[in-house]
Design a protein around this motif. Structure first.
Motif, PDB file in Angstrom:
ATOM      1  N   LEU A   1     102.055  53.776  11.806  1.00 16.43           N
ATOM      2  CA  LEU A   1     100.997  54.379  12.629  1.00 16.43           C
ATOM      3  C   LEU A   1      99.843  53.417  12.911  1.00 16.43           C
ATOM      4  CD1 LEU A   1     100.788  57.972  11.070  1.00 16.43           C
ATOM      5  CD2 LEU A   1     102.260  57.130  12.907  1.00 16.43           C
ATOM      6  N   ASN A   2     100.133  52.135  13.023  1.00 17.41           N
ATOM      7  CA  ASN A   2      99.062  51.175  13.323  1.00 17.41           C
ATOM      8  C   ASN A   2      98.944  50.894  14.822  1.00 17.41           C
ATOM      9  OD1 ASN A   2     101.243  49.563  13.937  1.00 17.41           O
ATOM     10  ND2 ASN A   2     100.681  47.889  12.569  1.00 17.41           N
ATOM     11  N   TRP A   3      99.820  51.488  15.619  1.00 13.87           N
ATOM     12  CA  TRP A   3      99.789  51.371  17.074  1.00 13.87           C
ATOM     13  C   TRP A   3      99.817  49.907  17.516  1.00 13.87           C
ATOM     14  CZ3 TRP A   3     100.317  55.364  20.495  1.00 13.87           C
ATOM     15  CH2 TRP A   3     100.252  56.641  19.959  1.00 13.87           C
ATOM     16  N   GLY A   4     100.621  49.120  16.835  1.00 18.55           N
ATOM     17  CA  GLY A   4     100.718  47.707  17.188  1.00 18.55           C
ATOM     18  C   GLY A   4     101.328  47.462  18.555  1.00 18.55           C
ATOM     19  N   SER A   5     102.063  48.438  19.083  1.00 18.00           N
ATOM     20  CA  SER A   5     102.697  48.284  20.394  1.00 18.00           C
ATOM     21  C   SER A   5     101.978  49.070  21.480  1.00 18.00           C
ATOM     22  CB  SER A   5     104.166  48.728  20.321  1.00 18.00           C
ATOM     23  OG  SER A   5     104.899  47.968  19.387  1.00 18.00           O
ATOM     24  N   ALA A   6     100.748  49.512  21.194  1.00 14.49           N
ATOM     25  CA  ALA A   6     100.021  50.346  22.162  1.00 14.49           C
ATOM     26  C   ALA A   6      99.796  49.617  23.483  1.00 14.49           C
ATOM     27  CB  ALA A   6      98.689  50.795  21.567  1.00 14.49           C
ATOM     28  N   ASP A   7      99.557  48.310  23.444  1.00 16.92           N
ATOM     29  CA  ASP A   7      99.322  47.560  24.680  1.00 16.92           C
ATOM     30  C   ASP A   7     100.550  47.593  25.579  1.00 16.92           C
ATOM     31  OD1 ASP A   7      96.762  46.971  23.942  1.00 16.92           O
ATOM     32  OD2 ASP A   7      97.216  44.941  23.224  1.00 16.92           O
ATOM     33  N   ARG A   8     101.731  47.558  24.979  1.00 11.34           N
ATOM     34  CA  ARG A   8     102.947  47.653  25.780  1.00 11.34           C
ATOM     35  C   ARG A   8     103.065  49.031  26.410  1.00 11.34           C
ATOM     36  NH1 ARG A   8     106.913  45.733  21.266  1.00 11.34           N
ATOM     37  NH2 ARG A   8     108.384  47.013  22.452  1.00 11.34           N
ATOM     38  N   GLY A   9     102.691  50.067  25.652  1.00 10.91           N
ATOM     39  CA  GLY A   9     102.714  51.410  26.211  1.00 10.91           C
ATOM     40  C   GLY A   9     101.735  51.551  27.362  1.00 10.91           C
ATOM     41  N   ARG A  10     100.559  50.967  27.208  1.00 10.76           N
ATOM     42  CA  ARG A  10      99.561  51.006  28.282  1.00 10.76           C
ATOM     43  C   ARG A  10     100.059  50.246  29.512  1.00 10.76           C
ATOM     44  NH1 ARG A  10      93.892  50.699  24.898  1.00 10.76           N
ATOM     45  NH2 ARG A  10      93.063  52.669  25.668  1.00 10.76           N
ATOM     46  N   ALA A  11     100.703  49.128  29.297  1.00  9.93           N
ATOM     47  CA  ALA A  11     101.225  48.350  30.422  1.00  9.93           C
ATOM     48  C   ALA A  11     102.291  49.138  31.176  1.00  9.93           C
ATOM     49  CB  ALA A  11     101.802  47.023  29.915  1.00  9.93           C
ATOM     50  N   ILE A  12     103.118  49.875  30.435  1.00 10.12           N
ATOM     51  CA  ILE A  12     104.139  50.712  31.068  1.00 10.12           C
ATOM     52  C   ILE A  12     103.471  51.809  31.902  1.00 10.12           C
ATOM     53  CG2 ILE A  12     105.938  52.411  30.591  1.00 10.12           C
ATOM     54  CD1 ILE A  12     106.979  49.657  30.191  1.00 10.12           C
TER      55      ILE A  12
ATOM     56  N   SER B   1     108.818  57.552  37.497  1.00 12.13           N
ATOM     57  CA  SER B   1     108.967  58.680  36.580  1.00 12.13           C
ATOM     58  C   SER B   1     109.463  58.217  35.214  1.00 12.13           C
ATOM     59  CB  SER B   1     109.936  59.711  37.175  1.00 12.13           C
ATOM     60  OG  SER B   1     110.115  60.801  36.297  1.00 12.13           O
ATOM     61  N   ASP B   2     110.471  57.342  35.209  1.00 14.14           N
ATOM     62  CA  ASP B   2     110.999  56.828  33.941  1.00 14.14           C
ATOM     63  C   ASP B   2     109.914  56.100  33.150  1.00 14.14           C
ATOM     64  OD1 ASP B   2     113.433  57.868  34.587  1.00 14.14           O
ATOM     65  OD2 ASP B   2     114.422  55.949  34.996  1.00 14.14           O
ATOM     66  N   LEU B   3     109.138  55.276  33.834  1.00 13.06           N
ATOM     67  CA  LEU B   3     108.084  54.539  33.148  1.00 13.06           C
ATOM     68  C   LEU B   3     107.048  55.486  32.560  1.00 13.06           C
ATOM     69  CD1 LEU B   3     107.520  51.596  35.668  1.00 13.06           C
ATOM     70  CD2 LEU B   3     108.622  51.456  33.432  1.00 13.06           C
ATOM     71  N   SER B   4     106.706  56.534  33.289  1.00 13.45           N
ATOM     72  CA  SER B   4     105.705  57.474  32.772  1.00 13.45           C
ATOM     73  C   SER B   4     106.238  58.235  31.566  1.00 13.45           C
ATOM     74  CB  SER B   4     105.288  58.454  33.873  1.00 13.45           C
ATOM     75  OG  SER B   4     106.340  59.329  34.228  1.00 13.45           O
ATOM     76  N   LEU B   5     107.547  58.510  31.540  1.00 11.72           N
ATOM     77  CA  LEU B   5     108.146  59.178  30.379  1.00 11.72           C
ATOM     78  C   LEU B   5     108.150  58.248  29.165  1.00 11.72           C
ATOM     79  CD1 LEU B   5     111.205  60.976  32.050  1.00 11.72           C
ATOM     80  CD2 LEU B   5     109.022  61.982  31.388  1.00 11.72           C
ATOM     81  N   VAL B   6     108.429  56.972  29.387  1.00 11.36           N
ATOM     82  CA  VAL B   6     108.417  55.999  28.284  1.00 11.36           C
ATOM     83  C   VAL B   6     107.000  55.839  27.739  1.00 11.36           C
ATOM     84  CG1 VAL B   6     108.834  53.594  27.666  1.00 11.36           C
ATOM     85  CG2 VAL B   6     110.461  54.794  29.126  1.00 11.36           C
ATOM     86  N   ALA B   7     106.008  55.885  28.627  1.00 11.64           N
ATOM     87  CA  ALA B   7     104.627  55.752  28.180  1.00 11.64           C
ATOM     88  C   ALA B   7     104.223  56.889  27.249  1.00 11.64           C
ATOM     89  CB  ALA B   7     103.688  55.702  29.385  1.00 11.64           C
ATOM     90  N   GLN B   8     104.864  58.054  27.357  1.00 10.98           N
ATOM     91  CA  GLN B   8     104.548  59.205  26.515  1.00 10.98           C
ATOM     92  C   GLN B   8     105.090  59.070  25.095  1.00 10.98           C
ATOM     93  OE1 GLN B   8     106.315  62.414  28.815  1.00 10.98           O
ATOM     94  NE2 GLN B   8     104.329  63.010  29.646  1.00 10.98           N
ATOM     95  N   SER B   9     105.859  58.022  24.823  1.00 13.04           N
ATOM     96  CA  SER B   9     106.575  57.908  23.552  1.00 13.04           C
ATOM     97  C   SER B   9     105.650  57.815  22.350  1.00 13.04           C
ATOM     98  CB  SER B   9     107.490  56.678  23.582  1.00 13.04           C
ATOM     99  OG  SER B   9     108.187  56.545  22.356  1.00 13.04           O
ATOM    100  N   ALA B  10     106.046  58.510  21.289  1.00 18.64           N
ATOM    101  CA  ALA B  10     105.345  58.388  20.009  1.00 18.64           C
ATOM    102  C   ALA B  10     105.766  57.119  19.273  1.00 18.64           C
ATOM    103  CB  ALA B  10     105.635  59.612  19.138  1.00 18.64           C
ATOM    104  N   LEU B  11     106.815  56.449  19.751  1.00 24.53           N
ATOM    105  CA  LEU B  11     107.322  55.257  19.082  1.00 24.53           C
ATOM    106  C   LEU B  11     106.361  54.080  19.178  1.00 24.53           C
ATOM    107  CD1 LEU B  11     111.013  55.493  20.328  1.00 24.53           C
ATOM    108  CD2 LEU B  11     110.176  56.028  18.037  1.00 24.53           C
ATOM    109  N   TRP B  12     105.417  54.125  20.133  1.00 25.41           N
ATOM    110  CA  TRP B  12     104.453  53.033  20.235  1.00 25.41           C
ATOM    111  C   TRP B  12     103.575  52.951  18.995  1.00 25.41           C
ATOM    112  CZ3 TRP B  12     106.193  50.102  23.786  1.00 25.41           C
ATOM    113  CH2 TRP B  12     106.696  50.592  24.990  1.00 25.41           C
TER     114      TRP B  12
END
Length: 659
Positions: free
Chosen positions: A505-516, A489-500
């Motif tokens: 707004l270049n989404w440079g951390s999107a791969d980390r969000g996807r991995a989460i 549940s925690d991981l799925s909430l972190v994946a929802q973050s707009a901070l990625w």
């Protein structure tokens, strides 16, 4: 040749600010001085500085300005002219000072003027300072400012400033940092600076909005941590310098919050993208985000946040506002873009939200927020001043400023604006809660939909929504006390973050969000995919009977699942949904059915965890042929009996007529 000179409102104040910051910011190189540009001497000193002495001047008072000119070469002629005009452009005051044969060094020129004969009314009056020097050519600098004249008999306007300190989550699904916390310290340093500023200035009131997931990471770092380097996993003990620095920052924040002058905003755990939640039909996750955020905030700072919510982009649709209220929020900090466009945009202040009883909207002032973001201290002061003379003083003006890795604004810049407003008699600091609690005479309507943060990689939010559906189903099936389900549940909430998306707004951390998100799905599906449903076609001995089903649980957990049924050609009794406990290994259940007069029907059996369909089977149900023959034979006997009865009755009537 014109040069844009650098302006500060008061040299003594800025020097004091520089000294305070140098003492408070052991980790910052900020000096409190204006930033040097091409308009500086080779030594980095601004060519021209205007010092107004005070932020503002009372009606009938006097001005005392000084102009500092840095002379980088011997100058035969130096001219300094200052003009003050009315808002209509009429010249109200002008004075020119001339110096000859000026050597290299610094020149200070004073201007004093009594305002009482001019009978100036409260307002902002443009100032233009022009400095010319002549030495092998003419050089000229022009800078502009405002003379702020206020009425001492009036009150002060409440000013609520929300400081957002943001950074992308930096831990992987195993709880290891993917970025060394000792190297990525911008957010931590800004938070420490803010806490010191609050503790050192009793007149300040600031609301801090920091994602609880970031506080959680700081707490983890303060206890010693592991981070993944290119050479492998590096373990950092708790007595190392970096963990101690994070522990010190958390201690500073605790003290600042305990002072009552630093308020913690209620920030959703991982600062989710509100538009993406709405797009995935997951706005109800705001409640879970807030609940998880409360836990993380209390663990890190031993304090609970206020009941005012600050979101990623300060946007909230009506349905989302209802979810915030359901979670216990009493107000939300909102950008005017959250308001229905059919209405005239109201001034910054507190308003009731139409359709959501008990929830207030603290509407921001975009101009003041822009000034804070651009580090324009004098413009911030002028914006608040203009509010103080044209608006009702009881109505607060509110603004947000974001800082952290990649953001332009910093506490060093913000402190200059705060110092100006601290000295202004027509402004007073309040927290967001205090601003939201002011009397409300109007209400606002919110938009129906919120936009999604642009630029997300294709399919990103679909993956995040899937992780959240699986995690919610897993948590609902095994309960909130299950550690694996809580992790998913925690991981799925972190994946929802707009901070990625990052500040650019270049989404440079999107791969980390996807991995989460992928890690959350793996955690949930390892249990949910271990559940299989078995059911076969059946022939009942009569019209009523039970359809047996088997549920195989290959996991080691007991799950609470629901059986849902749909039937054609029959009735299902007693109800269409039933909740059962599914223990490890084989589980059996039966579904009562009634074919009635039908010879056959179809039964769809579905197994759900919360709203997630795990498995389903379609079963053909028939009544036995013998049973149908008995039924038909019985009906035939009834019909024959009725025919015989009718025949006898007719004969009896005929005999009676013949007699």
């Amino acid at each position: 040749m014109h040069h844009a000179a650098i302006l500060r409102s008061r040299a003594p104040k800025l020097i004091a600010s520089a000294l305070v910051l140098s003492l408070l910011l052991a980790t910052s190189a900020a000096t409190g001085s204006p930033t040097s540009t091409s308009d500086s001497t080779p030594a980095g000193t601004p060519f021209v500085t205007l010092n107004k002495g005070a932020v503002s001047t009372p009606v009938g008072g006097s001005i005392s300005f000084s102009v500092d000119v840095a002379v980088d070469r011997p100058t035969s002629y130096l001219e300094s002219r200052i003009q003050i005009r009315s808002s209509s452009g009429r010249l109200m005051y002008q004075k020119t000072e001339v110096r000859s044969n000026v050597p290299t060094g610094s020149v200070s020129i004073s201007y004093k003027h009594d305002l009482s004969p001019s009978d100036l009314r409260p307002g902002a009056y443009p100032i233009e300072l022009r400095v010319r020097t002549q030495s092998n050519g003419v050089r000229e600098w022009v800078l502009n400012d405002d003379l702020l004249v206020y009425d001492p008999s009036t009150g002060s306007v409440p000013v609520a400033i929300v400081v957002k300190i943001q950074a992308s989550p930096s831990m992987d699904a195993e709880g290891r940092f993917v970025v060394d916390p000792s190297q990525s310290t911008r957010a931590r340093d800004e938070a420490a600076t803010l806490a010191r500023l609050i503790l050192g200035n009793p007149s300040l009131r600031i609301t801090l909005a920091i994602p609880p997931v970031v506080l959680e990471e700081w707490l983890r770092a303060s206890q010693g941590y592991a981070w993944v380097s290119v050479e492998g996993v590096v373990d950092v003990p708790a007595d190392a310098a970096a963990p101690k620095a994070y522990a010190d920052t958390l201690s500073l924040l605790k003290r600042a919050v305990a002072s009552g002058r630093l308020e913690l905003a209620d920030v959703p755990y991982a600062l989710p993208d509100t538009g993406a939640l709405q797009r995935g039909d997951r706005l109800e996750d705001l409640g879970m985000q807030l609940l998880r955020g409360h836990s993380a905030t209390f663990a890190a700072l031993e304090s609970s946040p206020a009941a005012g919510v600050v979101t990623a982009d300060d946007l909230m649709p009506l349905h989302g506002a209802s979810e915030l209220r359901r979670a216990g929020a009493t107000f939300a900090v909102l950008d005017p873009a959250s308001l229905d466009s059919s209405e005239t945009t109201p001034a910054s202040g507190a308003y009731d939200v139409q359709g959501v009883p008990g929830l207030a909207a603290l509407v921001l002032d975009p101009e003041l927020s822009a000034c804070l973001e651009s580090a324009a201290a004098s413009q911030c002061t002028s914006r608040v001043f203009s509010r103080s003379i044209i608006e009702t003083l009881s109505a607060p003006i509110s603004a947000v400023v974001s800082m952290g890795p990649g953001y332009r604004a910093s506490m060093a810049d913000l402190s200059l604006c705060l110092a100006d407003l601290t000295e202004a008699p027509w402004a007073s600091f309040v927290t967001a809660s205090q601003a939201a609690a002011t009397k409300k005479t109007e209400s606002v309507a919110l938009v129906a939909t919120a936009p999604t943060t642009p630029g997300a990689p294709s399919g990103y939010w679909d993956e995040v929504a899937r992780s959240r559906r699986y995690a919610a189903a897993f948590l609902g099936a095994v309960g909130v006390n299950d550690p694996e389900a809580q992790t998913a549940s925690d991981l799925s909430l972190v994946a929802q973050s707009a901070l990625w998306a990052g500040p650019d707004l270049n989404w440079g951390s999107a791969d980390r969000g996807r991995a989460i998100a992928a890690a959350s799905i793996r955690e949930s599906s390892a249990v949910l995919d271990a559940i299989t449903l078995g059911a076969s076609d059946i022939t009942l001995s009569s019209a009523n009977g039970e359809v047996p089903i088997s549920i195989t649980n290959s996991s080691e957990k007991t799950l609470s699942l629901s059986i849902r049924t749909r039937a054609t050609g029959m009735n299902v009794a007693p109800r269409q949904t039933d909740v059962i406990e599914v223990r490890p290994q084989e589980n059996f259940a039966t579904i009562p059915v009634d074919l009635g007069q039908s010879l056959s029907g179809k039964l769809t059996v579905q197994l759900y965890a919360e709203d997630l369909l795990i498995n389903e089977k379609v079963v053909a149900v028939r009544a036995s042929f013998l049973d149908r023959l008995v039924l038909i034979g019985g009906l035939a006997l009834v019909l024959v009996g009725m025919l015989l009865f009718i025949r006898r009755r007719v004969r009896s009537v005929a005999r009676a007529d013949n007699m």
